[in-house]
Design an enzyme around this catalytic site. Structure first.
Site, short mmCIF file in Angstrom:
data_model
loop_
_atom_site.label_atom_id
_atom_site.label_comp_id
_atom_site.label_asym_id
_atom_site.label_seq_id
_atom_site.Cartn_x
_atom_site.Cartn_y
_atom_site.Cartn_z
N SER A 157 -22.27 0.01 -26.09
CA SER A 157 -21.46 -0.92 -25.29
C SER A 157 -22.30 -2.08 -24.77
CB SER A 157 -20.79 -0.18 -24.13
OG SER A 157 -21.72 0.21 -23.14
N MET A 202 -32.69 5.76 -27.38
CA MET A 202 -33.12 6.97 -26.69
C MET A 202 -34.37 7.61 -27.28
SD MET A 202 -30.99 6.70 -24.39
CE MET A 202 -31.03 8.16 -23.38
N HIS A 233 -32.23 -0.04 -17.93
CA HIS A 233 -32.35 1.34 -17.43
C HIS A 233 -31.35 1.51 -16.29
CE1 HIS A 233 -34.33 5.14 -16.50
NE2 HIS A 233 -34.30 4.78 -15.23
N LEU A 273 -43.36 4.42 -19.64
CA LEU A 273 -41.91 4.60 -19.73
C LEU A 273 -41.19 4.01 -18.52
CD1 LEU A 273 -39.63 6.01 -21.42
CD2 LEU A 273 -39.84 7.92 -19.82
N ASP A 274 -40.16 3.19 -18.82
CA ASP A 274 -39.31 2.63 -17.75
C ASP A 274 -40.15 1.93 -16.68
OD1 ASP A 274 -37.20 5.54 -18.02
OD2 ASP A 274 -37.10 3.63 -19.08
C1 GRF Z 1 -26.71 2.88 -20.61
O1 GRF Z 1 -26.39 3.65 -19.45
C2 GRF Z 1 -28.11 2.35 -20.46
O2 GRF Z 1 -28.46 2.07 -19.11
C3 GRF Z 1 -28.93 3.49 -20.97
O3 GRF Z 1 -28.18 4.10 -22.00
C4 GRF Z 1 -26.82 3.73 -21.84
C5 GRF Z 1 -26.44 2.95 -23.06
O4 GRF Z 1 -25.08 2.88 -23.15
N1 GRF Z 1 -30.19 3.01 -21.48
P1 GRF Z 1 -24.49 2.04 -24.41
O5 GRF Z 1 -24.95 2.75 -25.68
O6 GRF Z 1 -25.03 0.64 -24.31
O7 GRF Z 1 -23.01 2.12 -24.21
#
Ligand code: GRF
Length: 196
Positions: A13, A90, A109, A144-145
């Site tokens: 999204s 991820m 994040h 990380l982050d």
């Molecule tokens: C989001 O909550 C973002 O903050 C995290 O993973 C999710 C990604 O959602 N890194 P989408 O795949 O962009 O819908």
């Protein structure tokens, strides 16, 4: 015109919002959407929007991150991307990969960094009794982050919030924050965006 590659693992999204934002006088255009999962919904959504896609499944590499990243980097170089946006990607990236894009790889994040690096950010904010949650766009470094913050959006936590209800409100802010930050960053302005 800056060339943007977006990496996503799931629904995408955020990727959709970034692609939709790069039109008209926007200083960037999407040149690649890539995933570590060939079946990721993000890839079909990108194709529907006419954006080039690629995927490199991480599983055959069985934890050999450098070997996976050596394949992952190829479509990015072939697309000649100037900016990399991680959007729900991820997989943890090693410094070997990150260093190739130092200063031009962004990530979103779902917490107000530096609070709650890692996973389950909303549950942790609720558990801590925080009054606010939110999301952060930052430059990616090997830690990380971590890395310099380019933007943050704040969301009030309501008494009846669950991790899911909070995540939904934060995601809606992510969809405003990331395109705003990308447009500024692509125009050469690193000053932080603070929403609302
Ligand atoms: C989001 O909550 C973002 O903050 C995290 O993973 C999710 C990604 O959602 N890194 P989408 O795949 O962009 O819908």
């Amino acid at each position: 015109m800056k060339r943007v590659a977006i990496l996503a693992s799931g629904g995408g999204s955020n990727m959709v919002k970034l692609v939709e934002s790069m039109t008209g006088d926007h200083p960037a255009r999407p040149v690649l959407v890539m995933s570590n999962d060939a079946s990721a919904l993000a890839l079909s959504r990108a194709r529907d929007m006419g954006v080039e896609t690629a995927s490199v499944d991480h599983r055959p590499f069985k934890g050999d991150r450098p070997a996976f990243e050596a394949e992952l980097v190829k479509p990015i170089l072939q697309a000649d991307a100037d900016i990399i946006c991680l959007a729900g990607f991820m997989r943890v990236l090693t410094s070997g990969f990150v260093d190739q894009f130092a200063g031009r790889m962004l990530n979103i994040h779902p917490s107000l960094l530096p609070k709650y690096k890692g996973l389950n950010t909303h549950a942790r904010a609720l558990e801590a009794g925080d009054s606010q949650a939110g999301c952060t766009v930052h430059l990616v470094t090997a830690a990380l982050d971590d890395g310099p913050i380019l933007g943050q959006a704040h969301v009030d936590i309501e008494p009846e919030d669950t991790p899911d209800t909070l995540a939904a409100r934060v995601l809606a802010m992510e969809h405003q924050l990331y395109p705003t930050v990308l447009r500024k960053f692509a125009s050469g302005d690193n000053s932080p965006v603070i929403l609302p």
